[in-house]
Design a protein around this motif. Sequence first.
Motif, PDB file in Angstrom:
ATOM      1  N   ASP A  21       0.625  -1.172  -0.286  1.00  0.00           N
ATOM      2  CA  ASP A  21       0.084  -0.087  -0.123  1.00  0.00           C
ATOM      3  C   ASP A  21       1.171   1.278   0.027  1.00  0.00           C
ATOM      4  OD1 ASP A  21       1.446   0.483   2.561  1.00  0.00           O
ATOM      5  OD2 ASP A  21      -0.888   0.205   3.374  1.00  0.00           O
ATOM      6  N   GLY A  22       2.131   1.104  -0.671  1.00  0.00           N
ATOM      7  CA  GLY A  22       2.824   2.345  -0.433  1.00  0.00           C
ATOM      8  C   GLY A  22       3.423   2.671   0.799  1.00  0.00           C
ATOM      9  N   GLY A  23       2.799   2.023   2.023  1.00  0.00           N
ATOM     10  CA  GLY A  23       3.751   2.275   3.110  1.00  0.00           C
ATOM     11  C   GLY A  23       2.377   3.257   4.228  1.00  0.00           C
ATOM     12  N   LEU A  24       1.271   2.673   3.842  1.00  0.00           N
ATOM     13  CA  LEU A  24       0.261   3.782   3.412  1.00  0.00           C
ATOM     14  C   LEU A  24      -0.184   3.384   5.294  1.00  0.00           C
ATOM     15  CD1 LEU A  24      -2.168   6.015   3.595  1.00  0.00           C
ATOM     16  CD2 LEU A  24      -3.535   4.413   2.746  1.00  0.00           C
ATOM     17  N   THR A  25       0.284   2.262   5.806  1.00  0.00           N
ATOM     18  CA  THR A  25      -0.609   1.274   6.793  1.00  0.00           C
ATOM     19  C   THR A  25       0.365   2.512   7.903  1.00  0.00           C
ATOM     20  OG1 THR A  25       0.620  -0.474   6.619  1.00  0.00           O
ATOM     21  CG2 THR A  25      -2.191   0.631   6.124  1.00  0.00           C
ATOM     22  N   VAL A  26       1.493   3.294   7.491  1.00  0.00           N
ATOM     23  CA  VAL A  26       2.659   3.232   9.247  1.00  0.00           C
ATOM     24  C   VAL A  26       2.892   4.174   8.939  1.00  0.00           C
ATOM     25  CG1 VAL A  26       3.963   0.972   8.746  1.00  0.00           C
ATOM     26  CG2 VAL A  26       4.651   2.943   6.952  1.00  0.00           C
ATOM     27  N   VAL A  27       1.645   4.911   8.096  1.00  0.00           N
ATOM     28  CA  VAL A  27       1.807   6.620   8.531  1.00  0.00           C
ATOM     29  C   VAL A  27       0.698   7.279   9.138  1.00  0.00           C
ATOM     30  CG1 VAL A  27       3.314   7.498   6.563  1.00  0.00           C
ATOM     31  CG2 VAL A  27       1.082   7.664   6.833  1.00  0.00           C
ATOM     32  N   SER A  28       0.557   8.766   9.862  1.00  0.00           N
ATOM     33  CA  SER A  28      -0.673   9.235  10.610  1.00  0.00           C
ATOM     34  C   SER A  28      -1.414   9.405   9.235  1.00  0.00           C
ATOM     35  CB  SER A  28       0.045  10.288  11.558  1.00  0.00           C
ATOM     36  OG  SER A  28       0.427   9.401  12.515  1.00  0.00           O
ATOM     37  N   PHE A  29      -2.883   8.422   8.939  1.00  0.00           N
ATOM     38  CA  PHE A  29      -3.935   8.892   8.004  1.00  0.00           C
ATOM     39  C   PHE A  29      -3.967  10.328   8.593  1.00  0.00           C
ATOM     40  CE2 PHE A  29      -7.772   9.220   6.817  1.00  0.00           C
ATOM     41  CZ  PHE A  29      -7.795   9.669   5.099  1.00  0.00           C
ATOM     42  N   GLY A  30      -4.077  11.352   7.240  1.00  0.00           N
ATOM     43  CA  GLY A  30      -4.660  12.601   7.684  1.00  0.00           C
ATOM     44  C   GLY A  30      -3.580  13.608   8.227  1.00  0.00           C
ATOM     45  N   ALA A  31      -2.970  13.306   8.202  1.00  0.00           N
ATOM     46  CA  ALA A  31      -1.866  14.094   8.828  1.00  0.00           C
ATOM     47  C   ALA A  31      -1.465  15.097   7.260  1.00  0.00           C
ATOM     48  CB  ALA A  31      -0.726  13.616   9.614  1.00  0.00           C
ATOM     49  N   ASP A  32      -1.559  16.461   7.883  1.00  0.00           N
ATOM     50  CA  ASP A  32      -0.486  17.276   6.807  1.00  0.00           C
ATOM     51  C   ASP A  32       1.578  16.699   6.574  1.00  0.00           C
ATOM     52  OD1 ASP A  32       0.747  19.314   4.990  1.00  0.00           O
ATOM     53  OD2 ASP A  32      -0.338  20.926   5.740  1.00  0.00           O
ATOM     54  N   PRO A  33       1.634  16.663   5.297  1.00  0.00           N
ATOM     55  CA  PRO A  33       2.678  15.377   4.800  1.00  0.00           C
ATOM     56  C   PRO A  33       3.902  16.660   4.591  1.00  0.00           C
ATOM     57  CG  PRO A  33       1.707  14.874   3.084  1.00  0.00           C
ATOM     58  CD  PRO A  33       0.688  16.044   3.702  1.00  0.00           C
ATOM     59  N   ALA A  34       3.531  18.208   5.188  1.00  0.00           N
ATOM     60  CA  ALA A  34       4.777  19.201   4.821  1.00  0.00           C
ATOM     61  C   ALA A  34       5.054  19.990   6.144  1.00  0.00           C
ATOM     62  CB  ALA A  34       4.081  20.829   4.139  1.00  0.00           C
ATOM     63  N   GLN A  35       3.979  19.344   7.231  1.00  0.00           N
ATOM     64  CA  GLN A  35       4.369  19.594   8.544  1.00  0.00           C
ATOM     65  C   GLN A  35       5.303  17.546   9.358  1.00  0.00           C
ATOM     66  OE1 GLN A  35       3.301  22.361  10.190  1.00  0.00           O
ATOM     67  NE2 GLN A  35       2.487  22.750   7.866  1.00  0.00           N
ATOM     68  N   GLN A  36       5.307  17.135   8.467  1.00  0.00           N
ATOM     69  CA  GLN A  36       5.946  15.752   8.953  1.00  0.00           C
ATOM     70  C   GLN A  36       7.534  16.429   9.554  1.00  0.00           C
ATOM     71  OE1 GLN A  36       4.540  12.904  10.256  1.00  0.00           O
ATOM     72  NE2 GLN A  36       2.487  14.021   9.785  1.00  0.00           N
TER      73      GLN A  36
END
Length: 265
Positions: free
Chosen positions: A250-265
Amino acid sequence: MGRLEGKTAIVTGGARGLGGAAVDALAAEGAVVVIADMLDEAGAARAAKLNAEGRKAEYVHLDVRDTANWAALVSGVVARHGRLDILVNNAGINAPVTIEDATAEQFRAILEVNLIGPFLGMKAVIPAMRASGGGSIINMASNSTQMVLPLTSLYGASKSALANLTKSTAVHCAQRGYNIRVNSIHPGAHETEMLLGNGGAKPADIPQVRSLINAIPMGRMGKPSEIGSVVVFLASEDSSYMTASELFSDGGLTVVSFGADPAQQ
């Protein structure tokens, strides 16, 4: 010589989408592939195309909810090809609704295809696989077993149950010495009709689904052929020590916080 030369496979929902990609990938590795679906025209066309390319494929109408259909399919495959080695339980349906909007009828329909179908399929093929000396069962689950969204309340529940059924069946087969491995694949967003739509309203245009796609760390949806490669891996001896495993694609989706703004990571 392909990795699956001499093997016979059944792929449910194999006429198109991820199932179609699994069919193509298995056939490319030398397997005889039985496309089992209710989309007769599309399924027959896919089989004809593969045979014209020098592959080995056939189409059989199958309602995965029907025990008698399964019995006829498996007995026919063994009669024609002498063995059965691989089952890909891919057939599935979805209804993007929340718990408040969902109906009991919708939930029952999804469970019948997404959970009862694979249950019946596994029961039907295990004796044939034992007679063939073993095999590989691959259940198409979903990353919705980990990603919780309101619109996947019914779909996610069915796939979570399938993931659990996969593991219990895997342990049963291993402990009985059947030489049958049972694993699940957990796709995320892929470029298929189920996600993109096929005329009319498109699920990808639903804001929550669009946000899901935008959150994928790899920045894109998956290609169906990428799932086909995972199917071949699990069907082949390359995964000979793997059973009861969950493979997320799934392109790594399950290990990130869904809904978070990538620019703020």
